[in-house]
Design a protein around this motif. Sequence first.
Motif, PDB file in Angstrom:
ATOM      1  N   ARG A 119       0.826  -1.209   0.000  1.00  0.00           N
ATOM      2  CA  ARG A 119       0.000   0.000   0.000  1.00  0.00           C
ATOM      3  C   ARG A 119       0.860   1.260   0.000  1.00  0.00           C
ATOM      4  NH1 ARG A 119      -5.171   1.083  -0.706  1.00  0.00           N
ATOM      5  NH2 ARG A 119      -5.431   2.205   1.250  1.00  0.00           N
ATOM      6  N   ALA A 120       2.007   1.222   0.694  1.00  0.00           N
ATOM      7  CA  ALA A 120       2.912   2.371   0.699  1.00  0.00           C
ATOM      8  C   ALA A 120       3.484   2.611  -0.690  1.00  0.00           C
ATOM      9  CB  ALA A 120       4.035   2.149   1.710  1.00  0.00           C
ATOM     10  N   LEU A 121       3.880   1.538  -1.375  1.00  0.00           N
ATOM     11  CA  LEU A 121       4.430   1.678  -2.725  1.00  0.00           C
ATOM     12  C   LEU A 121       3.356   2.177  -3.701  1.00  0.00           C
ATOM     13  CD1 LEU A 121       6.935   1.384  -4.451  1.00  0.00           C
ATOM     14  CD2 LEU A 121       6.351  -1.025  -4.831  1.00  0.00           C
ATOM     15  N   LEU A 122       2.125   1.730  -3.511  1.00  0.00           N
ATOM     16  CA  LEU A 122       1.020   2.261  -4.313  1.00  0.00           C
ATOM     17  C   LEU A 122       0.868   3.769  -4.094  1.00  0.00           C
ATOM     18  CD1 LEU A 122      -1.693  -0.515  -3.837  1.00  0.00           C
ATOM     19  CD2 LEU A 122      -0.624   0.118  -6.004  1.00  0.00           C
ATOM     20  N   GLY A 123       1.094   4.215  -2.861  1.00  0.00           N
ATOM     21  CA  GLY A 123       1.034   5.643  -2.561  1.00  0.00           C
ATOM     22  C   GLY A 123       2.100   6.430  -3.302  1.00  0.00           C
ATOM     23  N   VAL A 124       3.307   5.845  -3.413  1.00  0.00           N
ATOM     24  CA  VAL A 124       4.382   6.496  -4.175  1.00  0.00           C
ATOM     25  C   VAL A 124       3.971   6.623  -5.646  1.00  0.00           C
ATOM     26  CG1 VAL A 124       6.794   6.371  -4.899  1.00  0.00           C
ATOM     27  CG2 VAL A 124       6.148   5.606  -2.597  1.00  0.00           C
ATOM     28  N   GLY A 125       3.444   5.526  -6.203  1.00  0.00           N
ATOM     29  CA  GLY A 125       2.987   5.571  -7.587  1.00  0.00           C
ATOM     30  C   GLY A 125       1.879   6.583  -7.791  1.00  0.00           C
ATOM     31  N   GLY A 126       0.918   6.607  -6.873  1.00  0.00           N
ATOM     32  CA  GLY A 126      -0.187   7.558  -6.969  1.00  0.00           C
ATOM     33  C   GLY A 126       0.277   9.003  -6.906  1.00  0.00           C
ATOM     34  N   ALA A 127       1.304   9.277  -6.080  1.00  0.00           N
ATOM     35  CA  ALA A 127       1.829  10.643  -5.967  1.00  0.00           C
ATOM     36  C   ALA A 127       2.460  11.108  -7.271  1.00  0.00           C
ATOM     37  CB  ALA A 127       2.857  10.710  -4.836  1.00  0.00           C
ATOM     38  N   LEU A 128       3.025  10.173  -8.033  1.00  0.00           N
ATOM     39  CA  LEU A 128       3.600  10.525  -9.334  1.00  0.00           C
ATOM     40  C   LEU A 128       2.531  10.670 -10.411  1.00  0.00           C
ATOM     41  CD1 LEU A 128       6.717   8.184  -9.244  1.00  0.00           C
ATOM     42  CD2 LEU A 128       6.804  10.672  -9.520  1.00  0.00           C
ATOM     43  N   ILE A 129       1.434   9.921 -10.268  1.00  0.00           N
ATOM     44  CA  ILE A 129       0.402   9.912 -11.312  1.00  0.00           C
ATOM     45  C   ILE A 129      -0.561  11.093 -11.182  1.00  0.00           C
ATOM     46  CG2 ILE A 129      -1.580   8.652 -12.229  1.00  0.00           C
ATOM     47  CD1 ILE A 129      -0.134   6.049 -11.394  1.00  0.00           C
ATOM     48  N   MET A 130      -1.113  11.307  -9.990  1.00  0.00           N
ATOM     49  CA  MET A 130      -2.257  12.217  -9.852  1.00  0.00           C
ATOM     50  C   MET A 130      -1.949  13.663 -10.243  1.00  0.00           C
ATOM     51  SD  MET A 130      -4.290  10.691  -6.569  1.00  0.00           S
ATOM     52  CE  MET A 130      -5.704  11.756  -6.799  1.00  0.00           C
ATOM     53  N   PRO A 131      -0.930  14.309  -9.677  1.00  0.00           N
ATOM     54  CA  PRO A 131      -0.692  15.701 -10.097  1.00  0.00           C
ATOM     55  C   PRO A 131      -0.188  15.807 -11.526  1.00  0.00           C
ATOM     56  CG  PRO A 131       1.059  14.964  -8.626  1.00  0.00           C
ATOM     57  CD  PRO A 131       0.009  13.891  -8.627  1.00  0.00           C
ATOM     58  N   THR A 132       0.507  14.761 -12.003  1.00  0.00           N
ATOM     59  CA  THR A 132       1.044  14.805 -13.361  1.00  0.00           C
ATOM     60  C   THR A 132      -0.074  14.799 -14.405  1.00  0.00           C
ATOM     61  OG1 THR A 132       2.958  13.589 -12.543  1.00  0.00           O
ATOM     62  CG2 THR A 132       2.730  13.754 -14.910  1.00  0.00           C
ATOM     63  N   THR A 133      -1.186  14.130 -14.103  1.00  0.00           N
ATOM     64  CA  THR A 133      -2.309  14.162 -15.045  1.00  0.00           C
ATOM     65  C   THR A 133      -2.808  15.593 -15.235  1.00  0.00           C
ATOM     66  OG1 THR A 133      -3.942  13.722 -13.303  1.00  0.00           O
ATOM     67  CG2 THR A 133      -3.032  11.815 -14.442  1.00  0.00           C
ATOM     68  N   LEU A 134      -2.870  16.353 -14.154  1.00  0.00           N
ATOM     69  CA  LEU A 134      -3.328  17.737 -14.254  1.00  0.00           C
ATOM     70  C   LEU A 134      -2.333  18.621 -14.999  1.00  0.00           C
ATOM     71  CD1 LEU A 134      -4.929  18.552 -10.781  1.00  0.00           C
ATOM     72  CD2 LEU A 134      -6.015  18.759 -13.009  1.00  0.00           C
ATOM     73  N   SER A 135      -1.042  18.507 -14.664  1.00  0.00           N
ATOM     74  CA  SER A 135      -0.058  19.371 -15.315  1.00  0.00           C
ATOM     75  C   SER A 135       0.077  19.024 -16.798  1.00  0.00           C
ATOM     76  CB  SER A 135       1.301  19.282 -14.611  1.00  0.00           C
ATOM     77  OG  SER A 135       1.767  17.961 -14.550  1.00  0.00           O
ATOM     78  N   LEU A 136      -0.120  17.765 -17.160  1.00  0.00           N
ATOM     79  CA  LEU A 136      -0.092  17.395 -18.576  1.00  0.00           C
ATOM     80  C   LEU A 136      -1.297  17.964 -19.326  1.00  0.00           C
ATOM     81  CD1 LEU A 136       1.297  13.754 -18.488  1.00  0.00           C
ATOM     82  CD2 LEU A 136       2.188  15.621 -19.901  1.00  0.00           C
ATOM     83  N   ILE A 137      -2.458  17.981 -18.681  1.00  0.00           N
ATOM     84  CA  ILE A 137      -3.622  18.608 -19.304  1.00  0.00           C
ATOM     85  C   ILE A 137      -3.346  20.090 -19.541  1.00  0.00           C
ATOM     86  CG2 ILE A 137      -6.022  19.322 -18.917  1.00  0.00           C
ATOM     87  CD1 ILE A 137      -6.468  16.620 -17.537  1.00  0.00           C
ATOM     88  N   ARG A 138      -2.714  20.742 -18.565  1.00  0.00           N
ATOM     89  CA  ARG A 138      -2.353  22.159 -18.702  1.00  0.00           C
ATOM     90  C   ARG A 138      -1.404  22.363 -19.877  1.00  0.00           C
ATOM     91  NH1 ARG A 138      -1.679  26.714 -19.574  1.00  0.00           N
ATOM     92  NH2 ARG A 138      -1.476  28.480 -18.138  1.00  0.00           N
ATOM     93  N   SER A 139      -0.510  21.393 -20.101  1.00  0.00           N
ATOM     94  CA  SER A 139       0.463  21.473 -21.179  1.00  0.00           C
ATOM     95  C   SER A 139      -0.159  21.142 -22.540  1.00  0.00           C
ATOM     96  CB  SER A 139       1.622  20.516 -20.892  1.00  0.00           C
ATOM     97  OG  SER A 139       2.481  20.403 -21.990  1.00  0.00           O
ATOM     98  N   LEU A 140      -1.037  20.131 -22.580  1.00  0.00           N
ATOM     99  CA  LEU A 140      -1.618  19.679 -23.844  1.00  0.00           C
ATOM    100  C   LEU A 140      -2.635  20.660 -24.404  1.00  0.00           C
ATOM    101  CD1 LEU A 140      -2.222  15.893 -23.026  1.00  0.00           C
ATOM    102  CD2 LEU A 140      -0.609  16.792 -24.709  1.00  0.00           C
TER     103      LEU A 140
END
Length: 519
Positions: A119-140
């Motif tokens: 669950r901790a490792l899933l949290g690390v993955g989620g931290a990389l995924i969630m904000p990046t989806t927003l910043s990529l939308i801002r870029s695209l």
Amino acid sequence: MTTHHPRTDTTAAGHPGGHPRRWAGLAVLSASLLVVVMDMTILNVALPSLTADLQPSSTQQLWIVDVYSLVLAGLLVPASALAERFGRRRALLTGFALFAIASLTILVADTSEHVIAVRALLGVGGALIMPTTLSLIRSLFTDPVERAKALGVWAAMAALGGALGPVVGGLLLERFDWHAAFLVNVPIMVVASVAALVLLPESRSATPPRIDLPGVALSVVGMTAFVYAVKHLAKSGVDLEGVAAAITAVVLLTLFVRRCLRVEAPMLEVRLFVGRAFRAGVLTALATSIAMAALLLLGAQWLQLVHGWSPLQTGLALLPLAVGGLIGSPLAPGVAQRIGARAVLAGGLAVGGLGFLVLFVAPHPLSYAALAVALLLVGIGMASLAVASAVIMAGAPTDKAGSAAAIEESSYEIGAVLGVAVLGSVASAIYRSDLPASDLTAAGVGAGDVDAARESLGGALEVADGLGGPGATLAADAAAAFTDSLAWTGLAGGVLLLVTACVVARLTPKDLDLSDAEH
């Protein structure tokens, strides 16, 4: 030696409105967000099966539930900074890989400690995924109107993911054991990785934030301590451990903010809060998250423990929230263009507040129909979240998209924690007041079982099972007390959202236009 960082907007250079594959890219980003949000709620359904198999202690069970959000909240800011500096697509793919690897290792997890680590490792993955989806939308999406529509889709996926988690979990547990709740992530992450490589361009900030190691430490420990303090104080009351965690969080986060204000390229651009519209957007995201988390948690418990519905039935019964989100969120940017962003921000919160008030004013005993109406209205109220995302991301220059995304995602995480802690505590207080210890003792409940019965409805039902005949009365009284607590929480949540709507209306500029909000 200096590192060359191409400008973020080169991904869309020469293409009016943004990158030519922006809508296909949005599909990848929305699907990945859907999975991460689902993972936050799917465990609620799988937890009883997992607990029966691994027999975790009460402390281990709390860590299994909480470690994901603790790690995710703590790493959002540094993960966003890394993405801005080294590449957003690269960060997203790394998050996908960690999510898949963590989910796959559940096959060899045979102890509670192993599950906590997963669950901790899933949290690390989620931290990389969630904000990046927003910043990529801002870029695209460089066109503000198109970007608002894209963020409306993004917000709808957030609502859908939260509601689908229990449904998917229930379906999986009908045929498989609790491991399936983790393994379902693996094929999805593999497909998402391939699609991201094909459809998403790489982008990074032209003025990348410093990877400031002392700042990383302050951010990670401060945010983790804050989330832990809120959770601990809600569960255990005011004690030395909870107060110490809260003081630690306040001190470290204050030092982090001061550090960010002193440097030229901070890890988090806290100066974004100068904008009134930006503050209104963040407050809207925070309040919406509080409402969703509390309603899903209490609604699921009420359906399963009071009505005796199965996990799958419960998941399906919670779907009106997703239906409302799918109606309101995609339409919100268009409505904002007609009646103004301020009206949609404040109006969405007001509709959500009315949804909570339905629980309080509905005829008693409370029926599922009342809960369904409340869920639907709160879901429709998430239209405000779609516009809030547009306002937040438009309020940040493209080069600061990572900071805006980290702030928005942090508001979701903090809101989810506060929703469970604050409104959950209101529900607990009402529940205990309706089950006085003196009445339980008079009914034949032993001294050792009184606290367990007053701690939670689940505890009361366990005590009732051991009492034989008199247990039926205890079970009925406890169910009535929990239903009453749900109704009064509806009043508290309704007041909270309506007051927030008034504050947001005052904060948001009357003439705020999503088509040129960034100017």
